[in-house]
Write an enzyme that holds these catalytic residues in place. Structure first.
Site, mmCIF file in Angstrom:
data_model
loop_
_atom_site.group_PDB
_atom_site.id
_atom_site.type_symbol
_atom_site.label_atom_id
_atom_site.label_comp_id
_atom_site.label_asym_id
_atom_site.label_seq_id
_atom_site.Cartn_x
_atom_site.Cartn_y
_atom_site.Cartn_z
ATOM 1 N N GLY A 1 1.142 -1.106 0.262
ATOM 2 C CA GLY A 1 0.514 0.156 -0.330
ATOM 3 C C GLY A 1 0.684 1.130 0.411
ATOM 4 C CD GLN B 1 3.126 5.666 3.031
ATOM 5 O OE1 GLN B 1 2.417 5.111 2.381
ATOM 6 N NE2 GLN B 1 4.500 4.803 3.287
ATOM 7 C CB CYS C 1 4.711 1.863 6.983
ATOM 8 S SG CYS C 1 4.711 3.545 6.537
ATOM 9 C CG LEU C 2 6.678 1.154 1.133
ATOM 10 C CD1 LEU C 2 5.880 1.302 -0.528
ATOM 11 C CD2 LEU C 2 8.054 -0.100 1.035
ATOM 12 C CG HIS D 1 -0.680 1.007 7.510
ATOM 13 N ND1 HIS D 1 0.450 0.564 8.418
ATOM 14 C CD2 HIS D 1 -0.160 2.074 6.367
ATOM 15 C CE1 HIS D 1 1.188 1.493 8.021
ATOM 16 N NE2 HIS D 1 1.705 2.130 6.698
ATOM 17 C CD GLU D 2 -0.977 2.350 2.695
ATOM 18 O OE1 GLU D 2 -0.884 3.841 2.425
ATOM 19 O OE2 GLU D 2 0.018 1.538 3.228
ATOM 20 C CG HIS E 1 0.289 6.403 6.012
ATOM 21 N ND1 HIS E 1 1.735 7.123 5.770
ATOM 22 C CD2 HIS E 1 0.417 6.106 4.914
ATOM 23 C CE1 HIS E 1 1.744 6.553 6.676
ATOM 24 N NE2 HIS E 1 1.732 4.661 5.593
#
Ligand code: ZN
Length: 162
Positions: free
Chosen positions: A44, A49, A88-89, A130-131, A134
């Protein structure tokens, strides 16, 4: 491929703005988000991000097609919660268990401006939640208790310095 911003960049703590127009540029940006997610081996990715404060995220979970959620609204979450390891990226190398609702119902628009409602459970529900966080400036470590958050963050920062 877009550059992924990492922990410490203020944009990750900011609330993203709604998308107002569904343009070819928007569709092209969504494609770039997909590409960046795939190349980063993520499941995701949210617009914050990659440094864009827009309410857009994409998912690409194994066994599911790639999905885009624009101006998403969580309609409902299940009372049951699930505990699963997350990464997480934007905090590369950090993995920690997070409690989240086990299922989610979400409303959003696709890149063509078509509204839809979607229900997910299991890992996909977790990725969506999660996304979506963000877009509100919330990271997965913010979902931990204060001591666990501090421990996870110290672990990440130690690693990031190496
Ligand atoms: Zn993330």
């Amino acid at each position: 491929m877009l550059d992924i911003v990492t922990y410490g960049n203020e944009i990750l703590a900011q609330k993203a703005e709604p998308v107002k127009e569904f343009t070819p540029e928007l569709a092209a940006f969504v494609e770039e988000l997909y590409d960046t997610m795939v190349k980063g081996h993520g499941v995701g990715l949210a617009a914050n991000q990659v440094g864009k404060l827009l309410r857009i995220f994409v998912t690409g979970v194994d066994g599911d097609k790639q999905r885009v959620f624009i101006n998403p609204e969580i309609i409902a979450t299940s009372p049951e919660e699930a505990d699963y390891e997350e990464g997480c990226l934007s905090l590369p190398g950090l993995y920690t268990h997070v409690m989240r609702p086990a299922a989610v119902k979400i409303q959003a628009w696709n890149e063509k401006g078509r509204p839809f409602t979607f229900e997910a459970d299991g890992f996909l529900a977790r990725v969506i939640l999660h996304e979506n966080d963000h877009l509100n400036g919330i990271l997965f470590i913010d979902r931990l208790s204060a001591p666990r958050r501090e421990r996870a963050l110290n672990q990440y920062l130690r690693r990031a310095r190496m």
